[in-house]
Design a protein around this motif. Structure first.
Motif, PDB file in Angstrom:
ATOM      1  N   MET A 103      43.039  56.153  23.102  1.00  0.00           N
ATOM      2  CA  MET A 103      42.807  56.021  24.526  1.00  0.00           C
ATOM      3  C   MET A 103      42.824  54.544  24.914  1.00  0.00           C
ATOM      4  O   MET A 103      42.161  53.714  24.309  1.00  0.00           O
ATOM      5  CB  MET A 103      41.470  56.650  24.890  1.00  0.00           C
ATOM      6  N   SER A 104      43.594  54.206  25.935  1.00  0.00           N
ATOM      7  CA  SER A 104      43.723  52.824  26.382  1.00  0.00           C
ATOM      8  C   SER A 104      42.605  52.449  27.347  1.00  0.00           C
ATOM      9  O   SER A 104      42.111  53.270  28.097  1.00  0.00           O
ATOM     10  CB  SER A 104      45.055  52.629  27.091  1.00  0.00           C
ATOM     11  N   LEU A 105      42.262  51.198  27.321  1.00  0.00           N
ATOM     12  CA  LEU A 105      41.265  50.649  28.235  1.00  0.00           C
ATOM     13  C   LEU A 105      41.942  50.399  29.573  1.00  0.00           C
ATOM     14  O   LEU A 105      43.019  49.792  29.631  1.00  0.00           O
ATOM     15  CB  LEU A 105      40.734  49.337  27.649  1.00  0.00           C
ATOM     16  N   SER A 106      41.346  50.870  30.673  1.00  0.00           N
ATOM     17  CA  SER A 106      41.909  50.601  31.998  1.00  0.00           C
ATOM     18  C   SER A 106      41.228  49.365  32.583  1.00  0.00           C
ATOM     19  O   SER A 106      40.004  49.232  32.509  1.00  0.00           O
ATOM     20  CB  SER A 106      41.748  51.805  32.918  1.00  0.00           C
ATOM     21  N   VAL A 107      42.046  48.468  33.145  1.00  0.00           N
ATOM     22  CA  VAL A 107      41.550  47.188  33.642  1.00  0.00           C
ATOM     23  C   VAL A 107      42.090  46.951  35.050  1.00  0.00           C
ATOM     24  O   VAL A 107      43.276  47.172  35.313  1.00  0.00           O
ATOM     25  CB  VAL A 107      42.004  46.027  32.730  1.00  0.00           C
ATOM     26  N   LEU A 108      41.219  46.497  35.937  1.00  0.00           N
ATOM     27  CA  LEU A 108      41.640  46.048  37.261  1.00  0.00           C
ATOM     28  C   LEU A 108      41.564  44.524  37.270  1.00  0.00           C
ATOM     29  O   LEU A 108      40.494  43.948  37.095  1.00  0.00           O
ATOM     30  CB  LEU A 108      40.751  46.631  38.365  1.00  0.00           C
ATOM     31  N   VAL A 109      42.720  43.880  37.429  1.00  0.00           N
ATOM     32  CA  VAL A 109      42.804  42.421  37.480  1.00  0.00           C
ATOM     33  C   VAL A 109      42.853  42.015  38.948  1.00  0.00           C
ATOM     34  O   VAL A 109      43.773  42.399  39.672  1.00  0.00           O
ATOM     35  CB  VAL A 109      44.060  41.902  36.736  1.00  0.00           C
ATOM     36  N   VAL A 110      41.861  41.252  39.381  1.00  0.00           N
ATOM     37  CA  VAL A 110      41.772  40.813  40.776  1.00  0.00           C
ATOM     38  C   VAL A 110      41.976  39.300  40.798  1.00  0.00           C
ATOM     39  O   VAL A 110      41.123  38.543  40.345  1.00  0.00           O
ATOM     40  CB  VAL A 110      40.404  41.179  41.398  1.00  0.00           C
ATOM     41  N   GLU A 111      43.138  38.895  41.296  1.00  0.00           N
ATOM     42  CA  GLU A 111      43.508  37.478  41.268  1.00  0.00           C
ATOM     43  C   GLU A 111      44.466  37.198  42.419  1.00  0.00           C
ATOM     44  O   GLU A 111      45.467  37.899  42.563  1.00  0.00           O
ATOM     45  CB  GLU A 111      44.167  37.154  39.932  1.00  0.00           C
ATOM     46  N   ASN A 112      44.159  36.181  43.243  1.00  0.00           N
ATOM     47  CA  ASN A 112      45.020  35.869  44.381  1.00  0.00           C
ATOM     48  C   ASN A 112      46.180  34.944  44.028  1.00  0.00           C
ATOM     49  O   ASN A 112      47.108  34.806  44.809  1.00  0.00           O
ATOM     50  CB  ASN A 112      44.200  35.297  45.549  1.00  0.00           C
ATOM     51  N   ASN A 113      46.179  34.351  42.863  1.00  0.00           N
ATOM     52  CA  ASN A 113      47.300  33.519  42.418  1.00  0.00           C
ATOM     53  C   ASN A 113      48.268  34.418  41.644  1.00  0.00           C
ATOM     54  O   ASN A 113      47.930  34.911  40.568  1.00  0.00           O
ATOM     55  CB  ASN A 113      46.786  32.386  41.536  1.00  0.00           C
ATOM     56  N   PRO A 114      49.488  34.640  42.158  1.00  0.00           N
ATOM     57  CA  PRO A 114      50.403  35.582  41.520  1.00  0.00           C
ATOM     58  C   PRO A 114      50.814  35.199  40.101  1.00  0.00           C
ATOM     59  O   PRO A 114      51.031  36.074  39.260  1.00  0.00           O
ATOM     60  CB  PRO A 114      51.613  35.622  42.458  1.00  0.00           C
ATOM     61  N   VAL A 115      50.892  33.911  39.809  1.00  0.00           N
ATOM     62  CA  VAL A 115      51.274  33.470  38.462  1.00  0.00           C
ATOM     63  C   VAL A 115      50.184  33.843  37.459  1.00  0.00           C
ATOM     64  O   VAL A 115      50.455  34.396  36.386  1.00  0.00           O
ATOM     65  CB  VAL A 115      51.560  31.949  38.436  1.00  0.00           C
ATOM     66  N   ILE A 116      48.945  33.552  37.809  1.00  0.00           N
ATOM     67  CA  ILE A 116      47.822  33.881  36.920  1.00  0.00           C
ATOM     68  C   ILE A 116      47.678  35.392  36.807  1.00  0.00           C
ATOM     69  O   ILE A 116      47.444  35.923  35.716  1.00  0.00           O
ATOM     70  CB  ILE A 116      46.519  33.219  37.419  1.00  0.00           C
ATOM     71  N   GLN A 117      47.849  36.106  37.924  1.00  0.00           N
ATOM     72  CA  GLN A 117      47.735  37.557  37.898  1.00  0.00           C
ATOM     73  C   GLN A 117      48.759  38.166  36.932  1.00  0.00           C
ATOM     74  O   GLN A 117      48.423  39.030  36.126  1.00  0.00           O
ATOM     75  CB  GLN A 117      47.944  38.127  39.301  1.00  0.00           C
ATOM     76  N   ARG A 118      50.000  37.708  36.989  1.00  0.00           N
ATOM     77  CA  ARG A 118      51.037  38.218  36.089  1.00  0.00           C
ATOM     78  C   ARG A 118      50.740  37.867  34.643  1.00  0.00           C
ATOM     79  O   ARG A 118      50.934  38.679  33.741  1.00  0.00           O
ATOM     80  CB  ARG A 118      52.412  37.698  36.499  1.00  0.00           C
ATOM     81  N   ALA A 119      50.277  36.649  34.399  1.00  0.00           N
ATOM     82  CA  ALA A 119      49.986  36.210  33.028  1.00  0.00           C
ATOM     83  C   ALA A 119      48.849  37.027  32.412  1.00  0.00           C
ATOM     84  O   ALA A 119      48.972  37.521  31.281  1.00  0.00           O
ATOM     85  CB  ALA A 119      49.642  34.721  33.007  1.00  0.00           C
TER      86      ALA A 119
END
Length: 73
Positions: free
Chosen positions: A1-17
């Protein structure tokens, strides 16, 4: 079972990384561009982990954590 994560980041570069690293580790990743967007997504689904920036427009990461912490669901 995979861990589900919500990434909240307003900088698109950091969000993608951050999302790419978590996906490489086998996590199921959803993203939100700000705290308000995250709150809307949290109404639909509850992730196992919330990864948030602290400085964001509309709802800060600190406010977001307080709201999530006080919500019994």
């Amino acid at each position: 079972m995979s861990l589900s994560v919500l990434v909240v980041e307003n900088n698109p570069v950091i969000q993608r990384a951050v999302s790419a690293i978590l996906e490489q580790e086998g996590c199921l990743v959803q993203t939100a561009e700000n705290g308000l967007d995250a709150l809307n997504k949290l109404k639909e689904d509850t992730p196992d982990l919330l990864f948030t920036d602290l400085v964001m427009p509309y709802v800060s990461g600190e406010q977001l954590c307080r709201i999530v912490k006080t919500n019994p669901s």
